[in-house]
Design an enzyme around this catalytic site. Structure first.
Site, PDB file in Angstrom:
ATOM      1  N   VAL A  45      -5.794 -16.270  -3.097  1.00 25.57           N
ATOM      2  CA  VAL A  45      -7.130 -16.285  -2.341  1.00 25.57           C
ATOM      3  C   VAL A  45      -8.320 -17.144  -2.527  1.00 25.57           C
ATOM      4  O   VAL A  45      -9.629 -16.601  -1.588  1.00 25.57           O
ATOM      5  CB  VAL A  45      -6.781 -14.074  -2.074  1.00 25.57           C
ATOM      6  CG1 VAL A  45      -8.538 -13.719  -0.931  1.00 25.57           C
ATOM      7  CG2 VAL A  45      -5.699 -14.047  -1.667  1.00 25.57           C
TER       8      VAL A  45
ATOM      9  N   LYS B 188      -2.843   0.089   0.320  1.00 24.01           N
ATOM     10  CA  LYS B 188      -3.167   0.102   1.674  1.00 24.01           C
ATOM     11  C   LYS B 188      -3.408   1.449   2.323  1.00 24.01           C
ATOM     12  O   LYS B 188      -4.051   1.763   2.450  1.00 24.01           O
ATOM     13  CB  LYS B 188      -2.580  -0.966   2.576  1.00 24.01           C
ATOM     14  CG  LYS B 188      -2.816  -2.133   1.300  1.00 24.01           C
ATOM     15  CD  LYS B 188      -1.815  -2.931   2.022  1.00 24.01           C
ATOM     16  CE  LYS B 188      -1.889  -4.975   0.875  1.00 24.01           C
ATOM     17  NZ  LYS B 188      -0.533  -5.219   1.232  1.00 24.01           N
TER      18      LYS B 188
HETATM   19  N1  HSE Z   1       1.692  -8.997  -1.470  1.00 22.37           N
HETATM   20  C1  HSE Z   1       0.528  -8.343  -0.303  1.00 22.37           C
HETATM   21  C2  HSE Z   1       1.632  -8.872   1.011  1.00 22.37           C
HETATM   22  C3  HSE Z   1      -0.406  -9.650  -0.110  1.00 22.37           C
HETATM   23  O1  HSE Z   1       2.928  -9.103   0.706  1.00 22.37           O
HETATM   24  O2  HSE Z   1       1.217  -8.256   2.436  1.00 22.37           O
HETATM   25  C4  HSE Z   1      -1.406  -8.550   0.698  1.00 22.37           C
HETATM   26  O3  HSE Z   1      -2.090  -7.909  -0.146  1.00 22.37           O
END
Ligand code: HSE
Length: 433
Positions: free
Chosen positions: A14, A202
């Site tokens: 990123v 998330k």
């Molecule tokens: N490892 C996470 C995914 C990266 O595969 O969605 C993005 O948050």
């Protein structure tokens, strides 16, 4: 035009993407931000001779960025919990705004970090942590601000979705996971992806901003995708469903549901069509109804897109010395409600059950009777004579929505029956009503 100085900590997938996009689109970004966003310092724990940093100061000590008086905005892209927490709190103490893509950090330490930032009068922005390039936090915190949000459901881990998609085509789990790692989608510890921990990070943030509750990651339920078999994928398809690894948050009067697990979704629903590394988040608001946000959930420049949108928001504040900010979770801190996360026994869901039954008269009646005694209504039932093996036959049942407690009790009794063999396979199902 005023200059706003940015320091980047972490030059991995990123970080590299952010550096490239900020450099490539500098002129148009300045036009949007109303100021020049300049990267003045970069730190990465390993040397990055492969990237041409020009005149930008570089060091392998990440705290150099937060201690540089010239840096206005610290971009935290190192990941992980503890060092990232120390770094962000140090930046906040030094009066710097922070942009991060670190969902683990926000889900676990967000309450502390937001309180510190509020006190210091700086911003900690975190859009890129949730669903990569999809601006879903902006949608929830700003675009849907008029709504009472009742539930949020999403495919919020690109790696897991990539694996489930490829497995539908008959590929092996480990081979596909390796591919996702090579493409830069997976977390440093890929068990976070396949066991649902990354999705729970998330979901915790989405739920807090959606419902106006403090972050409660430690109470989220997680179940991974490793136990999903091609057999159940194929039979779910025959019933008109696809298996997706979903994060589901639902607001109920008695508390909130916060759970990540494999879920049957109707094949006819848009979310069933979300394949590969793509993510999608469905949000149900009382005024707007259902809306869906769809796009790349991982990857270098896709995630950089969200990082840079946050940098632009923060740069506008720096350049204009404005005090106007959207509250961290979309609600001012005093308006957050202390709603508890419900236990899994209290959640409500539909269920896919696969029972291995002995192929003899009366078995179906016994199964139906146990379900009925527990108040469980059957939506459909499937049993195929062609699948009889060693005198055993799989019975597949889809139920209407019930409380998980009812299903658990019914499963205990079904497994105890002398007419059934082995554990009952249970996968939750969702119709998005
Ligand atoms: N490892 C996470 C995914 C990266 O595969 O969605 C993005 O948050």
């Amino acid at each position: 035009m005023k200059d706003v100085n940015v320091g980047i900590c972490g030059l991995g997938t990123v970080g590299g993407g952010t550096f490239n996009v900020l450099t490539r689109n500098a002129a148009l970004i300045a036009g949007r931000a109303g100021c020049n966003i300049r990267i003045t310092r970069v730190a990465s724990r390993r040397n990055r001779d492969d990237i041409d940093l020009g005149n930008i100061a570089f060091s392998t000590e990440i705290f150099d960025v937060v201690n540089d008086p010239a840096v206005d905005v610290v971009v935290e892209l190192i990941g992980g919990y503890e060092t990232a927490r120390e770094l962000v709190l140090a930046a906040v103490r030094n009066g710097k705004h922070v942009v991060t893509a670190n969902k683990a950090l926000i889900a676990v330490h967000g309450n502390e970090i937001f309180a510190a930032a509020e006190k210091a009068g700086v911003v900690v922005a975190y859009e890129a942590g949730i669903a990569g390039g999809i601006p879903v936090m902006k949608a929830i915190r700003e675009g849907l601000a008029a709504n009472r949000i009742d539930w949020i459901a999403g495919i919020i881990n690109g790696t897991g979705n990539y694996i489930l998609t490829e497995m539908r085509a008959g590929r092996e789990f480990t081979e596909v996971l390796k591919e996702a790692q090579d493409l830069g989608y997976a977390e440093a510890d890929p068990t976070f992806d396949v066991e649902g921990i990354d999705a729970a990070h998330k979901l915790t943030i989405l739920a807090s901003a959606g419902f106006g509750v403090p972050l409660q990651f430690d109470k989220a339920y997680t179940e991974g995708i490793a136990s999903i078999t091609p057999y159940d994928i194929a039979h779910a398809e025959q019933l008109g469903y696809r298996i997706k690894h979903l994060g589901i948050a639902r607001r109920r009067d008695e508390g909130i549901e916060l759970r990540v697990h494999p879920t049957l979704v109707p094949k006819s629903h848009l979310i069933a069509q979300v394949d590969g590394v793509l993510n999608a988040v469905l949000v149900d608001g009382d005024a707007v109804g259902q809306t869906m946000y769809y796009g790349p959930g991982a990857g270098d420049e896709a995630t950089a897109s969200a990082v840079i949108a946050d940098i632009i928001d923060v740069a506008r504040i720096v350049a204009s010395e404005s005090k106007l900010r959207v509250p961290y979770l979309g609600f001012v801190p005093d308006a957050l409600e202390n709603l508890d996360v419900l236990s899994m026994e209290d959640i409500q869901s539909a269920y896919y059950l696969r029972i291995t039954a002995l192929d003899r008269p009366g078995v179906l009646a016994k199964i139906a009777s146990i379900l009925s005694e527990h108040g469980i209504n059957i939506e459909s039932i499937m049993q195929k004579e062609s699948e009889v093996k060693d005198g055993r036959i799989p019975v597949i049942i889809l139920t209407h929505t019930v409380q998980e407690r009812q299903i658990n009790r019914a499963i205990e009794e079904l497994e105890f029956l002398s007419d059934t063999d082995g554990p009952v396979v249970r996968i939750r199902a969702e119709n998005f009503n």
